[in-house]
Design a protein around this motif. Structure first.
Motif, short mmCIF file in Angstrom:
data_model
loop_
_atom_site.label_atom_id
_atom_site.label_comp_id
_atom_site.label_asym_id
_atom_site.label_seq_id
_atom_site.Cartn_x
_atom_site.Cartn_y
_atom_site.Cartn_z
N HIS A 66 0.83 -1.21 0.00
CA HIS A 66 0.00 0.00 0.00
C HIS A 66 0.86 1.26 0.00
O HIS A 66 0.55 2.23 -0.69
CB HIS A 66 -0.90 0.01 1.24
N THR B 12 -5.83 10.39 -8.17
CA THR B 12 -4.39 10.37 -8.47
C THR B 12 -4.10 10.12 -9.93
O THR B 12 -2.95 9.91 -10.30
CB THR B 12 -3.67 9.29 -7.64
N PRO C 233 -0.06 6.25 -10.06
CA PRO C 233 -0.59 7.60 -9.84
C PRO C 233 0.00 8.57 -10.84
O PRO C 233 1.21 8.57 -11.08
CB PRO C 233 -0.17 7.92 -8.40
N TRP D 289 -0.87 -0.46 -8.64
CA TRP D 289 -1.09 0.84 -8.03
C TRP D 289 -1.10 0.78 -6.51
O TRP D 289 -1.09 1.80 -5.83
CB TRP D 289 -2.41 1.41 -8.55
N HIS E 187 1.32 13.18 -1.74
CA HIS E 187 2.10 12.06 -2.28
C HIS E 187 3.59 12.31 -2.17
O HIS E 187 4.37 11.39 -1.89
CB HIS E 187 1.69 11.80 -3.73
N SER F 293 -3.47 -1.11 -4.60
CA SER F 293 -4.81 -1.23 -4.05
C SER F 293 -5.29 -2.67 -4.19
O SER F 293 -4.72 -3.48 -4.92
CB SER F 293 -5.79 -0.30 -4.77
N TYR G 217 -4.90 9.17 0.92
CA TYR G 217 -3.73 9.61 1.68
C TYR G 217 -3.81 11.07 2.10
O TYR G 217 -3.13 11.48 3.04
CB TYR G 217 -2.46 9.38 0.87
N SER H 177 1.99 15.61 -1.19
CA SER H 177 2.65 14.77 -2.20
C SER H 177 4.16 14.90 -2.11
O SER H 177 4.90 13.92 -2.25
CB SER H 177 2.15 15.15 -3.59
N SER I 215 -7.68 7.40 -3.76
CA SER I 215 -6.53 7.72 -2.93
C SER I 215 -7.02 8.48 -1.71
O SER I 215 -7.62 9.55 -1.82
CB SER I 215 -5.54 8.57 -3.71
N CYS J 131 -11.11 3.02 -7.69
CA CYS J 131 -9.88 3.31 -6.96
C CYS J 131 -9.94 4.72 -6.36
O CYS J 131 -10.31 5.66 -7.03
CB CYS J 131 -8.68 3.19 -7.89
#
Length: 741
Positions: free
Chosen positions: A218, A568, A482, A268, A513, A270, A648, A727, A646, A644
């Protein structure tokens, strides 16, 4: 209006609850008699090792120099054991995978309400049927099998949940912790006579749950050095544990070993969907009662090309479904097969007599039959016979009777188009490219309806908008890297079309990221801005003007900012393109009305949807309403393929409820855009009937609009800054060689 509102609310609540009643009700049945093989089992104990998130190709593929990063397991595959690919099912998540491995059935869907961590309905498992089971690993997985066990014979040893941080420097320490604990356990057993006596009994299971590979996947992606090094560490640890156990039990040849994974992972980083990289997991079994490696000369019945890629054409491969592993373990230990299991014992793994294999097959069949009998009894007891009545329909005839003035060929033409369109939408759930075909047909509507000659610019905009949207179903859903440049392009596109409103959301994901890649974790400021943007996107549109155009634009801009924070890659371009097409749709519907002879054209900026409405003057339905409804359904279906997400920018510690909520919000955003557009079209046509344009105060509306837009732009600029900062820290986090303190 209150009556209509209450009726509509009631209908929607009933439909919403029906979803949970139909799809989120536990399918498990209870009351079956456990079934076991009467013959003596080949093994006294079994070691189950699950490398969470390990892809099949990551284990089986050789290095460029033809050596293996997992020399111990490779030796087992080529000499002492049987190997194959375990095929998992969606959802490819940790809890469903472990339930399939240990209980033999594919997840109780009602467990989603418990965050995949607890059992809404207790179920049987090989741990429950064992004499004693010792488990080491994640606090998210182990407790569910201990809680559902009868008696007190499943012992769990877990590390703190805070250790499972995707932003940590090195997650392989989680696996090192497990191996260290196992070694300490057996070392202590040498001086503890009571524990040693218990370990020497039969029907015991040892479960090692290794989460490091999944966590590193991950955080760094499956092709990263961290992920691959973690696989090598696991191989070394497995070799040490096997040697330790063989020494402890005196090399009695009564220990069986099963090494597998609960799910794979996309490139990626996931998992959860049905891509082969997620559903294909390794299975290596060796020890007591297991066939040794068998060399073959003829071609094996697998056409996926993996045997050649893995250089294993000469070793017999035995693939299984993931749920088959539970009855396999039960057969090796002589345990009753878990009563809810749907797995089939894979005979190619068994090294025993034909009688033992036949008894195992018979026991397996009786166990499955018992479930069917109990399910049939429950259905008879809980279902009312009169509810099973044929579905009554009069839809086509009602449609024909409602349009007697139209020629029959036109009605039949509408029916054929609707039937074709519905079939196209159904096929699109199996082949996403069909959505591209459908959008291509929709793009021709102005040409076929004659609108092109009367409104060339708007017709051309509709045509280009549909074709741009048609590109997205052809894009890969998963397995992508991404691409923050596309997020930036989406921001610039929306910036060009709507006055610099998503600058913040353009910057925040990039910064997030970057931060994680540099192993600096998720910046608190980025997290605060991301959550603030999410909250504001819900409430800011409510502060905008009640004029249709202003409210619609405010909704689009606010929701796009949140969508960018959750993106992403190429999907970030979807909301701007969709919003463009929605505005074109509204305008071209006006042209369609003019083409039908209605000259009352009213601009959206002059319609106030909060005005008092006389519902007795609502117009009757027309055939064009069927077309609009089909456009609406088609555009809704086009929103269903971005899975999907992101997260984060919002959090890095595993939390299924928050992660699931963010994913659902990202999926819902395009739906809201389409639904608001459809509602705008309906309200617009109602006002054309009632002519309320003279009620409006344009000056007040514009000043209100400017204030709300200023707030929206400020929040979006803040979001972009947070995205970029986070990021950048991600990049430093990935490149850093810092060790976990």
């Amino acid at each position: 209006m209150i009556t209509f509102f209450l009726m509509g609310l009631t209908v929607h609540v009933v439909f919403f609850l029906s979803i949970f009643d139909i799809y989120f009700t536990s399918p498990l049945v209870h009351g079956m008699t456990p079934q076991s093989t009467p013959l003596a089992p080949p093994a006294s104990r079994l070691v189950l090792i699950v490398a969470d998130g390990l892809r099949a190709d990551s284990l089986f593929t050789l290095l460029p120099n033809s050596s293996s990063r997992t020399p111990f397991l490779r030796t087992v595959i080529e000499e002492t054991g049987t190997w194959g690919v375990s095929h998992t099912r969606v959802p490819t998540e940790s809890r469903p995978g472990h339930v399939a491995l240990i209980a033999g059935f594919y997840e109780d869907v009602s467990a989603v309400a418990k965050g995949w961590k607890e059992n809404p309905v207790e179920f049987d498992s090989v741990f429950n049927e064992s004499r004693s089971t010792w488990c080491w690993g994640s606090p998210d997985i182990l407790p569910m099998f201990a809680k559902g066990a009868t008696g007190d014979h499943v012992y769990t040893h877990t590390y703190p949940a805070e250790e499972e941080d995707f932003a940590s420097t090195d997650a392989s320490r989680l696996d090192t912790w497990v191996f260290t604990q196992v070694k300490s356990f057996f070392q202590a057993a040498k001086t503890n006579s009571t524990l040693k006596a218990t370990l020497l009994e039969d029907k015991n299971i040892f479960f090692l749950h290794l989460l490091g590979i999944d966590t590193n996947g991950h955080a760094h992606r499956p092709m990263s050095q961290e992920y691959l090094d973690n696989i090598a560490l696991v191989d070394t640890g497995v070799a040490e544990v096997v040697s330790l156990m063989e020494d402890f039990f005196g090399h009695d040849g009564r220990t069986a070993y099963v090494f597998t994974s609960d799910h794979g992972m996309t490139n990626w980083g996931s998992h959860g969907a049905g891509h082969p990289s997620e559903t294909l997991t390794p299975l290596v079994v060796w020890g007591a009662g297991v066939n040794r490696a068998q060399r073959v000369i003829e071609a094996q019945p697998y056409e996926d090309g993996y045997l050649k890629d893995w250089n294993l054409e000469h070793i017999r491969r035995a693939d299984v479904n993931q749920a088959d592993i539970a009855p396999l373990m039960a057969s090796l230990l002589g345990l009753p097969i878990p009563v809810n299991s749907v797995g089939v014992t894979p005979l190619l793994y068994l090294n025993n007599s034909d009688q033992f294999k036949a008894e195992s097959m018979y026991t397996n069949a009786i166990q499955v039959l018992e479930q069917f009998k109990m399910k049939m009894i429950q259905k008879k007891e809980t279902t009312l016979p009169f509810l099973f009545t044929p579905f009554q329909s009069g839809a086509l005839s009602d449609l024909i009777r409602s349009a007697p003035s139209l020629p029959l060929w036109k009605c039949l033409g509408y029916f054929v188009l609707v039937a074709f369109g519905i079939e196209l939408l159904v096929v699109s759930f199996f082949h996403r490219s069909m959505l591209t075909v459908g959008l291509a047909f929709l793009s021709l509507w102005p040409l076929l309806s004659g609108l092109f000659g009367k409104a060339k610019l708007r017709s051309l905009s509709w045509f280009l908008g549909c074709l741009c949207l048609a590109v997205f179903p052809l894009m890969p859903v998963v397995g992508r890297e991404p691409n923050l440049r596309l997020v930036a392009c989406a921001g610039l596109l929306t910036l060009f079309t709507s006055m610099i409103h998503v600058a913040v959301c353009l910057y925040v994901p990039s910064l997030t990221h970057s931060s994680l890649q540099q192993k600096q974790g998720l910046p608190l400021l980025n997290q605060i801005i991301s959550w603030s943007t999410l909250a504001s996107s819900i409430f800011v549109p409510l502060l905008s003007s009640t004029r249709l155009f202003h409210r619609l634009l405010s909704i689009f801009l606010s929701l796009t900012s949140t969508y960018l924070l959750l993106s992403t890659g190429y999907e970030a371009l979807f909301p701007p393109v969709l919003s463009w097409l929605m505005f074109v749709w509204i305008n071209i519907e006006q042209e369609a009305l003019l083409a039908q002879g209605d000259s009352r054209r009213q601009e959206l900026s002059t319609i106030d949807f909060s005005a008092n409405i006389d519902i007795t003057k609502i117009r009757q339905l027309k055939l064009d309403d069927i077309r609009r409804s089909y456009f609406f359904v088609s555009l809704v279906c086009c929103n269903c393929f971005f899975l999907c997400t992101s997260i984060y920018c919002f959090l890095t510690v595993f939390n299924p409820f928050i992660m699931g909520g963010l994913m659902m919000w990202k999926v819902i955003i395009p739906f809201i855009i389409v639904m608001c557009t459809f509602e705008t079209i309906q309200v617009h046509f109602f006002f054309l009937v009632q002519d309320y344009g003279s009620w409006l105060d344009i000056g007040t509306s514009i000043s209100h609009y400017v204030i709300v837009m200023s707030m929206t732009i400020f929040l979006m600029l803040l979001s972009v800054v947070t995205h970029v900062l986070t990021s950048k820290r991600l990049i430093l986090w990935n490149r850093s060689k810092m060790h976990f303190p």
